[in-house]
Design a protein around this motif. Structure first.
Motif, PDB file in Angstrom:
ATOM      1  N   SER A  58       0.825  -1.206   0.000  1.00 12.80           N
ATOM      2  CA  SER A  58       0.000   0.000   0.000  1.00 12.80           C
ATOM      3  C   SER A  58       0.860   1.256   0.000  1.00 12.80           C
ATOM      4  N   ARG A  59       2.147   1.104   0.356  1.00 17.10           N
ATOM      5  CA  ARG A  59       3.022   2.283   0.340  1.00 17.10           C
ATOM      6  C   ARG A  59       4.323   1.963  -0.407  1.00 17.10           C
ATOM      7  N   PRO A  60       4.203   1.589  -1.692  1.00 17.19           N
ATOM      8  CA  PRO A  60       5.425   1.267  -2.436  1.00 17.19           C
ATOM      9  C   PRO A  60       6.228   2.539  -2.725  1.00 17.19           C
ATOM     10  N   MET A  61       7.544   2.411  -2.689  1.00 20.58           N
ATOM     11  CA  MET A  61       8.410   3.540  -3.073  1.00 20.58           C
ATOM     12  C   MET A  61       9.614   2.988  -3.822  1.00 20.58           C
ATOM     13  N   ILE A  62      10.276   3.895  -4.530  1.00 22.52           N
ATOM     14  CA  ILE A  62      11.427   3.466  -5.329  1.00 22.52           C
ATOM     15  C   ILE A  62      12.621   4.360  -5.010  1.00 22.52           C
ATOM     16  N   ILE A  63      13.772   3.728  -4.821  1.00 21.80           N
ATOM     17  CA  ILE A  63      15.030   4.497  -4.769  1.00 21.80           C
ATOM     18  C   ILE A  63      15.794   4.178  -6.043  1.00 21.80           C
TER      19      ILE A  63
END
Ligand SMILES: Cc1ncc(C[n+]2csc(CCOP(=O)(O)OP(=O)(O)O)c2C)c(N)n1
Ligand SMILES: Cc1ncc(C[n+]2csc(CCOP(=O)(O)OP(=O)(O)O)c2C)c(N)n1
Ligand SMILES: [Mg+2]
Lengths: 547, 539
Positions: free
Chosen positions: A217-222
């Motif tokens: 529900s809280r995907p993020m990308i570096i």
């Protein structure tokens, strides 16, 4: 491209001199090299002999350090390896810091030098340029350091070097060629780099990653420096998941920084890290997650998916739940296709313009505010520059506050390789020669170096190179009277200032003396305006701004 | 050195400065950075002067010039990664020319060497590169190890061949607290040769018809003994570049300094006895019958290039003094032989003198006018004006007066070395003489010289770029390219750096400019253009 030796050797004297030096030049040409950075010397002339006839342009810098950094900048903008040619001994060592930089920052830079005559190693005999062990020294700064002992080994090792630099994690290579080998007759053929296959993503891992992302529900990308070859795929993934993207310094612009999902390159900020650490599926593409990017912060998120071409990085500094050892573009392609069009994840969240997007915009603003806490002094200048410079400008930086507290945060860029810098090695004297290399790679681009007065002095001689090559570089030097960063650190430790307050030359006059246009700006807006005007000159301009 | 022995509490980095002070260090050259500032805390506390350069390259060459001018070790403080890597050419140069130098830097945190973790300033392997060019690169992780490393380095220079040493302290230990009495310096002296060897040298001198002394860089501390030896025996002396001035070049038995390759000085081949004093001898064409007596501090040098018939190991001055006590009554060298050697020297010098003698005379006269009775120090570079010019044409009366990069032939040495030499030798005039190409390699150090207010004349011989390489290209049948360089407008450059400027088209102008520059309160650029230098006033 195939090179027919008989066609290349056009004049009788060239045929007579088809030697180890020709093996260098012909092999470089076969690998699409049309410019080299370097300085000729007594030992390396047999390489220079062949450059002109093959149409390889030598750019003579004023110090081998400059040649190395220029090749580094060149490699990022040209999208192919940068090549340095030096003479033996001191000249190679002068380039060593640039090799160290290319290693730390993962850049494909090939350094070729002449060496002492075969068989004189370790004699400590006091020959011209006698050096104890250059190969070992360069091995400490490169991925491969090798001596070619025959002309055929010359062409072979250059081909191997290209294989290494073009496959896997790009890092510098050093090839030393004894001066007698450069002069030795050569009858062989050019060896071409072979195609190496990059590691393919392992299917279970890819599936696990897709599964994790689908339900997050809280995907993020570096996005790190290693994601630059996968900018399209990365954007697709981000949009599919509506996952915000934060980059490291070397990844800056992989997702256009004006993109609604971009969170810029603010990763050093505690606020940025706190958000990343709340993610329930954090995709890390091509990054060491190093302390030099995180500034004593840590990535502690638990559901971390790491994609890296270097196996050694897969769990470095933050363990991965899913580790994918592969080329980033291929891995992301596969994840994207598994997620498919009807990804629950994307649907589960709101689309742009909705509350989620408004939150993200708020958060982005808060990051800028946070960056302004210590970077306020650099906000205006970077902001003004961003306003007036063409969108596709390339900006280079140095280990100066104006860069790491300024440009990193306040100068959004639209593409990868638009911001040339070296956060890990954090050397000084990089911005000007790197800009020079960038401009050589892409003459039509607006190229601006923005750096501190301390950093500027480290490579000041390369301004002459820019004048000589008639490159319309714009160099903006912010003069705060010395090494501000170190002065601050001394103060923080209760040490009275030592060796940090510099007597700074008259920078505009210095530029004029060197044959550039030299100007002094009154404030940030004035500096930006002068930079804009300077872009259309035929040679370099230095704009000095006292802060 | 320390008057009262007292225990103090400090940080490990700052303690390094205390150890330097115990070893007599008064000046260091360097650039501060995030990881090395604890050393700076100690510098202030122990009243060690810090000279800030504009690139670490400048700091090492300045420390090198300081060491060569004074005979005292040069000390450099650099930060980790790029900072210390920037020192590496200067370290290699000091290694090649046997200069005592200490480079002190931070290193990777404990346990993080070669791990590729991505911390600030991390390179692949900071130390093993430097280790290739230093006598030693030592990593220390405790107070005891630090004081041993520093004291050991200084001891090694008191007792053996001088070569650079690198010491690193892990960056995470720099600030760790430490307490105790500052360890005193370690004293010691070099060994001397057994009497039998001295006796063998004496016998060889007595039997020789055509004896010759070759004095190298190892001879610069033994000028007095060398002169007495020459006067007692009448043996003519030729020096290497590094040994230039070990015997005054106005001494009647001085054959001057050898240019690049010693093949150009025929007496080397015809001598029947060579006393080689602290020299590598390189490719000297010594005959098979020639007896070579080699005096050296470094056992690995004794048979290098030429086997020593008589090896004399140990400290040169002591060994020469032992020899001198046995000499009274020895026969003197044959006057015909002396004349032969001196005539050859004259021939060798002639070609250089045609081009460079007047140039160097003008520099010497200018210096004499403004600082009468003080002998000038000239620094040089890998430029023709140095290794063809100063080397051959300047008449140097004492050792440590011509400082240049010898076999290593780096570029960018002369200006920072002149800064170091100026700080080492207060009151002695220093002049840098170099080519336009070399000048650009260290141009940033003008800011350093200017900041220090040094009365330093910097004589640039401008021949439009890399003339040596242009000639090499022509000789190799390559149409010259990449060697003609854009040069700055020197006048404007000087004023941007707050320096004086002179252009010298004639010897009189050069002389006057040197005179003025040496009495100024800031550095001066003095430019001699090749085009002007063609005119007859320089012949
Ligand atoms: C080669 C090298 N030497 C020394 C340092 C240590 N150092 C880091 S920042 C800095 C000051 C740079 O000055 P400037 O470019 O003017 O930036 P400011 O800190 O004033 O913003 C120094 C000396 C370094 N990073 N690299
Ligand atoms: C660090 C380094 N890079 C390159 C060389 C090769 N090199 C030897 S002499 C020389 C030319 C130096 O030019 P300048 O000082 O003007 O002297 P000139 O030859 O013109 O007398 C060069 C480039 C070197 N010796 N050292
Ligand atoms: Mg500054």
């Amino acid at each position: 491209m195939t090179i027919d030796a008989a066609v290349l050797a056009t004049t009788p004297s060239d045929i007579e001199h088809r030697n180890g030096g020709a093996a260098v030049a012909e092999t470089l040409l076969a690998h699409d090299v049309d410019v080299i950075f370097g300085i000729p010397g007594t030992h390396n002339l047999e390489i220079y002999r062949h450059l002109v006839r093959l149409g390889i342009k030598p750019v003579t810098t004023r110090h081998e350090q400059g040649a190395g950094y220029a090749a580094d900048g060149y490699s990022q903008v040209a999208g192919k390896p940068g090549v340095v040619i030096t003479t033996s001994g001191p000249a190679v060592l002068n380039a060593m810091v640039a090799a160290g930089t290319a290693y730390a920052e993962s850049r494909p830079v090939l350094i070729i030098s002449s060496g002492l005559p075969s068989g004189t190693d370790y004699l400590d005999g006091g020959e011209l340029h006698d050096t104890k062990d250059t190969l070992a020294a360069m091995a400490s700064m490169t991925q491969w350091s090798v001596r070619a002992r025959t002309p055929q080994e010359v062409t072979e090792s250059i081909a191997r070097a290209f294989e290494l630099m073009l496959n896997g994690r790009p890092r510098p290579v050093f090839i030393e060629i004894p001066c007698d080998v450069l002069a030795e007759a050569w009858e062989g053929d050019v060896v071409h780099a072979g195609e190496l296959s990059t590691p393919k993503p392992e299917q279970t891992a890819v599936k696990q990653a897709a599964e994790l992302l689908r339900h997050a529900s809280r995907p993020m990308i570096i996005a790190g420096g290693g994601s630059r070859g996968a900018d399209g795929q990365l954007r697709q993934l981000a949009e599919r998941l509506q996952a915000p993207v934060m980059t490291t310094c070397n990844g800056k612009g992989v997702l256009p920084e004006v993109h609604p999902l971009s969170l810029g390159a603010h990763i050093r900020l505690p606020g940025a890290q706190a958000r990343l650490n709340q993610s329930d599926a954090l995709v890390v593409v091509g990054s060491e997650l190093s302390d030099s990017d995180l500034w004593e912060g840590k990535i502690t998120a638990t559901n971390v998916i790491r994609i890296d071409i270097a196996a050694s990085q897969l769990h470095l500094n933050a363990p991965a739940l899913v580790a994918i050892h592969a080329d980033a573009a291929e891995a992301l392609d596969q994840i994207n296709s598994l997620l498919g069009d009807d990804s629950d994840a994307a649907d589960a969240r709101d689309k742009p313009g909705t509350k989620a997007q408004a939150d993200l915009d708020e958060f982005r603003k808060s990051l800028i505010e946070e960056a302004r806490v210590d970077g306020e002094a650099w906000f205006e200048l970077n902001t003004q520059l961003r306003k007036v410079l063409p969108e596709n400008s390339i900006i280079t930086g140095d280990s100066s506050q104006v860069t790491y507290m300024g440009t990193v945060h306040f100068f959004p860029v639209p593409t990868k390789n638009s911001f040339l810098y070296m956060p890990r090695v954090a050397t000084l004297g990089y911005a000007v020669p790197a800009a020079l290399g960038a401009k050589v790679a892409k003459p039509e681009a607006a190229v601006v170096a923005l750096l501190g007065d301390g950093a500027f002095m480290f490579s000041v001689q390369e301004l002459v190179t820019a004048v000589e090559q008639q490159l319309a570089l714009v160099v903006i030097v912010v003069n705060n009277g010395g090494y501000r960063e170190i002065r601050d650190q001394q103060a923080a430790r209760g040490i009275p200032p030592v060796g940090v307050d510099l007597h700074v030359p008259d920078l505009a006059a210095l530029a004029t003396a060197i044959g550039a246009v030299g100007e002094t700006a009154t404030d940030a807006t004035d500096a930006a305006e002068r930079a804009r005007v300077a872009l259309s000159r035929s040679g370099p301009t230095v704009i000095s701004l006292d802060v | 050195m320390s008057e009262q022995v007292k225990s103090e509490s400090t940080s490990l980095g700052a303690y390094a400065a205390a150890c330097l002070r115990e070893n007599g260090v008064e000046v260091v050259f360097g650039i501060p950075g995030t990881h090395n500032i604890e050393i700076y805390r100690g510098l202030t506390r122990h009243e060690i002067r810090h000279v800030l350069t504009r690139h670490e390259q400048g700091a090492v060459y300045a420390a090198d010039g300081y060491a060569r001018a004074s005979g005292r070790p040069g000390v450099v403080i650099a930060t980790s990664g790029p900072g210390v890597t920037n020192c590496i050419t200067g370290i290699a140069n000091a290694y090649a020319d046997s200069v005592p130098m200490l480079v002190l830097s931070p290193g990777a945190p404990v346990g993080q060497e070669r791990r590729d973790l991505g911390f600030l300033h991390e390179v692949k392997d900071q130390r093993s590169g430097i280790a290739q060019f230093a006598a030693a690169s030592i990593r220390v992780e405790s107070r005891g190890a630090l004081e041993q490393a520093i004291n050991g380095a200084f001891l090694s220079w008191r007792t053996g061949r001088c070569r650079p040493v690198h010491i690193e302290i892990p960056s995470d230990l720099m600030g760790s607290p430490t307490k105790g009495v500052v360890a005193p310096a370690w004293l010691g002296s070099a060994p001397v040769a057994p009497e039998g060897q001295i006796g063998a040298v004496l016998a060889a001198i007595q039997n020789a018809r055509r004896p010759l002394i070759v004095a190298g860089g190892g001879c610069v501390e033994s000028a007095a003994e060398l002169r007495r030896l020459v006067e007692a025996t009448g043996i003519p002396v030729v020096t290497t570049m590094a040994g230039k001035g070990s015997l005054s070049e106005s001494h009647p038995l001085s054959c001057g300094a050898l240019a690049g390759s010693s093949t150009e000085f025929p007496p080397i081949a015809s001598a029947d006895l060579i006393l080689a004093l602290g020299t590598e001898l390189k490719s000297a064409p010594i005959g098979h019958e020639t007896i070579v007596a080699r005096f050296d501090l470094d056992p690995t040098q004794l048979n290098k290039h030429h086997r020593a018939a008589i090896p004399v190991l140990g400290e040169l001055s002591s060994n020469l003094r032992s020899l001198l006590t046995t000499l009274p009554g020895t026969r003197r060298a044959d006057p015909d032989w002396q004349k032969r050697a001196l005539d050859s020297a004259q021939d060798c010098r002639r070609s250089a003198e045609d081009k460079w003698a007047v140039f160097h005379e003008a520099i010497a006269l200018g210096a004499k006018n403004s600082a009468p009775g003080k002998e000038l120090i000239i620094t040089g570079d890998s430029s023709q004006v140095s290794y063809q010019g100063t080397l051959q044409a300047a008449v140097i009366e004492s050792p440590r007066r011509f400082l240049t990069t010898d076999g290593y032939a780096t570029l960018g040495y002369a200006v920072p070395a002149a800064i170091g030499a100026s700080l080492a030798s207060k009151g002695i005039p220093v002049v840098a003489v170099l080519g336009d190409g070399a000048f650009m390699f260290s141009v940033q150090e003008l800011a350093t010289a200017s900041e220090l207010g040094l009365p330093l004349p910097i004589v640039i011989y401008d021949n439009g770029g890399y003339a040596e390489i242009e000639q090499n290209m022509e000789e190799a049948g390559i149409a010259p390219f990449a060697i003609k360089l854009n040069r700055p407008d020197y006048f404007a450059l000087a004023s941007a750096f707050h320096c004086e400027y002179y252009s010298a088209a004639t010897p009189t102008e050069l002389e006057a400019a040197i005179g003025d520059a040496l009495t100024d309160v800031r550095p001066s650029l003095i430019v001699v253009c090749e085009a002007d230098h063609q005119n007859t006033s320089w012949r």
